[in-house]
Design a protein around this motif. Structure first.
Motif, PDB file in Angstrom:
ATOM      1  N   PHE A   7       0.736  -1.157  -0.088  1.00 52.96           N
ATOM      2  CA  PHE A   7       0.037   0.207  -0.213  1.00 52.96           C
ATOM      3  C   PHE A   7       0.897   1.269  -0.002  1.00 52.96           C
ATOM      4  N   LEU A  34      -1.063  -0.943  -4.152  1.00 58.94           N
ATOM      5  CA  LEU A  34      -2.333  -0.378  -4.079  1.00 58.94           C
ATOM      6  C   LEU A  34      -1.957   1.376  -3.706  1.00 58.94           C
ATOM      7  N   GLY A  36      -3.078   4.431  -2.663  1.00 59.05           N
ATOM      8  CA  GLY A  36      -3.921   4.995  -1.875  1.00 59.05           C
ATOM      9  C   GLY A  36      -4.158   6.190  -1.647  1.00 59.05           C
ATOM     10  N   VAL A  74      -6.930   3.134  -5.206  1.00 62.46           N
ATOM     11  CA  VAL A  74      -8.026   3.319  -4.152  1.00 62.46           C
ATOM     12  C   VAL A  74      -8.126   4.539  -3.343  1.00 62.46           C
ATOM     13  N   ARG A  86      -7.308  -3.186   5.313  1.00 67.02           N
ATOM     14  CA  ARG A  86      -8.724  -3.611   4.610  1.00 67.02           C
ATOM     15  C   ARG A  86      -8.399  -4.075   3.241  1.00 67.02           C
ATOM     16  N   HIS A  87      -7.215  -3.707   2.586  1.00 68.59           N
ATOM     17  CA  HIS A  87      -7.039  -4.005   1.294  1.00 68.59           C
ATOM     18  C   HIS A  87      -5.898  -5.359   1.177  1.00 68.59           C
TER      19      HIS A  87
END
Length: 166
Positions: A7, A34, A36, A74, A86-87
């Protein structure tokens, strides 16, 4: 082998070549990244959340070729550790430009480790050619009509011109 998911969080207002540099380096650390985009009610960004996400997606597609498929964009609110969990990420990527960044990021990493010991913070140094770039300076240059093309992907430079043209 388990997929390594990272992330990489920030406000990305706007995405800079420095951010892209760290993102490219992160591809060597994780299978999936990801990006973020943080939502902070206290900040008034130049670009909306949707615009920031779209600019990242377009920049990644333009700049990273086949590796773009390993990146998802995201949004998140609240704590980075909560968003990472969460991811399904196990790695949190943090870019470093200088010693000031390192001091701040080390404090954050310590706090994050206490809250989420299962998450690993990975520091990636920015390349020398992009270490001076900050989104704040890019916004200031763009607002004063300066040329930001050396500091941001082409689609971001175009979007900034659209925001700040008189």
């Amino acid at each position: 082998m388990t997929e390594r998911k990272a992330f990489y969080a920030g406000s990305f207002d706007p995405l800079t070549n420095g951010h892209l540099d760290v993102l490219k380096a992160a591809l060597a650390v994780a299978d999936t990244i990801l990006v973020g985009v943080g939502i902070q009610a206290s900040k008034q960004p130049v670009f909306s959340l949707e615009d920031r996400m779209a600019l990242i997606e377009r920049s990644v597609a333009d700049e990273l070729g086949l590796d773009a498929g390993r990146i998802a964009v995201v949004s998140f609110e609240g704590l980075l550790v909560d968003a990472s969990r969460r991811h399904g990420a196990t790695i949190m990527i943090r870019g470093l430009r200088d010693g000031t960044d390192l001091d701040y990021e080390m404090q954050m990493a310590g706090m994050n480790e206490t809250m989420a010991p299962e998450l690993q913070t990975v520091f990636l140094p920015a390349s020398p050619s992009v270490r001076t770039i900050t989104a704040t300076l890019v916004r200031q240059i763009a607002a004063m009509g300066g040329d930001v093309t050396p500091f941001v992907p082409a689609v971001v430079a175009e979007a900034l011109r659209g925001k700040f043209q008189a």
